[in-house]
Design an enzyme around this catalytic site. Structure first.
Site, PDB file in Angstrom:
ATOM      1  N   GLN A  82      -0.538  -0.709 -11.391  1.00 40.75           N
ATOM      2  CA  GLN A  82      -1.258  -0.685 -12.759  1.00 40.75           C
ATOM      3  C   GLN A  82      -2.347  -1.852 -12.730  1.00 40.75           C
ATOM      4  O   GLN A  82      -2.866  -1.969 -13.613  1.00 40.75           O
ATOM      5  CB  GLN A  82      -0.021  -1.147 -13.842  1.00 40.75           C
TER       6      GLN A  82
ATOM      7  N   HIS B  40      -4.827   2.435 -13.299  1.00 45.77           N
ATOM      8  CA  HIS B  40      -5.754   1.706 -14.111  1.00 45.77           C
ATOM      9  C   HIS B  40      -7.029   1.338 -13.615  1.00 45.77           C
ATOM     10  O   HIS B  40      -7.590   0.554 -14.316  1.00 45.77           O
ATOM     11  CB  HIS B  40      -5.004   0.672 -14.921  1.00 45.77           C
TER      12      HIS B  40
ATOM     13  N   ARG C 154     -12.263 -12.504 -15.031  1.00 43.69           N
ATOM     14  CA  ARG C 154     -11.121 -12.031 -14.542  1.00 43.69           C
ATOM     15  C   ARG C 154     -11.689 -11.799 -13.035  1.00 43.69           C
ATOM     16  O   ARG C 154     -10.362 -12.132 -11.939  1.00 43.69           O
ATOM     17  CB  ARG C 154     -10.740 -10.844 -15.213  1.00 43.69           C
TER      18      ARG C 154
ATOM     19  N   ALA D  78       9.003 -12.243  -8.344  1.00 42.49           N
ATOM     20  CA  ALA D  78       8.621 -11.390  -7.091  1.00 42.49           C
ATOM     21  C   ALA D  78       8.453 -12.213  -5.897  1.00 42.49           C
ATOM     22  O   ALA D  78       8.975 -11.504  -4.737  1.00 42.49           O
ATOM     23  CB  ALA D  78       7.693 -10.309  -7.290  1.00 42.49           C
TER      24      ALA D  78
END
Ligand code: BV8
Ligand code: ZN
Length: 249
Positions: free
Chosen positions: A98, A116, A67, A236
């Site tokens: 987040q 997070h 990731r 978005a």
């Protein structure tokens, strides 16, 4: 009732709250669809836990390095850039995310509150010291694979991602600052989040309950339960630049 973009131009203190959806158009899979290939038979909520790391550190470290590699290869998208631009247009902006990527920072946002944690601040699983080594660009086959985590130079413990796993407490200061901004803001844009994860999901509700206007920006429509709550349906990366044009010309 339609949201009037002039509300944005008149905002005194704007809180922007983002989830994985704001990075989707940068090619970063959202949390649900991050599990492809090797990990498709895992439940993210099970993989993103201290237990999973204890049981199989190489599997979990490999997933996070895959990731992190995706983030290194990605670019901020128009949504990240519009949020950075907003900070230059309104008197006060608090950005709460987040997400564990650094795309807001790379788009020019500063003082980002990461509820997070971050993929870019690895630390020792045993003694919590920040990892003081340099993480190489991971050599991972496309679908990723297990990868042994590096060791802590202080206690030789295993290095873990600097993210908040399920069952772990959120960083106290970031959460406190986020709740304070939710209590003080007059407009909150909630961008690209499914609002499932607690306690982060409290932030937009807390703002709405103290009288702020709450706007959800998401391709999935949001059923609005209160006056002062709006849902702008779409990606978005299109909605935010359009809002800025309508509000600031
Ligand atoms: C804690 C870091 C206690 C890791 C993450 C039962 C009921 C309620 C709560 C619980 C429960 N059982 C357990 C809990 C608590 C648990 C929780 O909330 N579980 C949920 C699943 C029910 N919470 C915790 O464990 C938290 N800690 O409670 O600790 C404690 C207290 C004191 C002392 C000790 C312990 C910790 C939670 C943090 C977990 N870590 N991330 C990592 O990234 O690997 S959460 C992770 O999932 C993400 O950070 C994100 O926040 C969350 C959701 O992921 P996604 O779904 O992918 O993203 P998102 O929600 O943002 O959805 C994507 C959205 O984008 C969608 O709506 C989609 O439509 C939209 N979208 C898509 N494309 C676009 C778009 N929008 C705009 N534009 C687009 N182009
Ligand atoms: Zn250590």
């Amino acid at each position: 009732m339609e949201f009037d973009p002039q509300r944005l131009a008149q905002a005194r203190h704007l809180l922007v709250f983002t989830g994985a959806g704001v990075s989707a158009e940068s090619g970063i899979p959202t949390f649900r669809d991050a599990l492809s290939g090797l990990w498709e038979h895992f439940d993210p909520a099970r993989l993103a836990t201290p237990q999973a790391f204890r049981e199989d550190p190489a599997l979990v470290w490999g997933w996070y390095e895959w990731r992190r590699l995706k983030v290194l290869e990605a670019q901020p998208n128009p949504a990240h850039l519009a949020i950075a631009e907003l900070a230059r247009r309104v008197p006060r902006l608090t950005l709460v995310t987040q997400n564990v990527d650094d795309l807001h920072e790379r788009a020019g946002s500063s003082e980002v509150l990461h509820l997070h944690g971050s993929l870019h601040t690895p630390k020792c699983f045993a003694c919590n010291r920040p990892f003081n080594g340099q993480l190489p660009v991971p050599e991972l086959p496309e679908q990723g694979a297990s990868l042994e985590p590096p060791r802590c130079s202080g206690c030789n413990g295993k290095i873990r991602p600097g993210v908040v796993w399920f069952g772990e407490a959120l960083p106290q200061q970031a959460l406190k600052d986020a709740f304070k901004a939710a209590d003080e803001c007059d407009l909150l844009l909630s961008v690209g989040t499914s609002g499932l994860v607690q306690p982060a999901a409290q932030i937009p509700l807390r703002a709405l309950h103290q009288g702020a206007t709450l706007v959800h920006i998401n391709p999935q429509p949001h059923t609005c339960s209160a006056p002062g709550e709006y849902s702008l349906v779409g990606p978005a990366g299109q909605i935010l630049p359009q809002l800025l044009r309508q509000a600031f010309g």
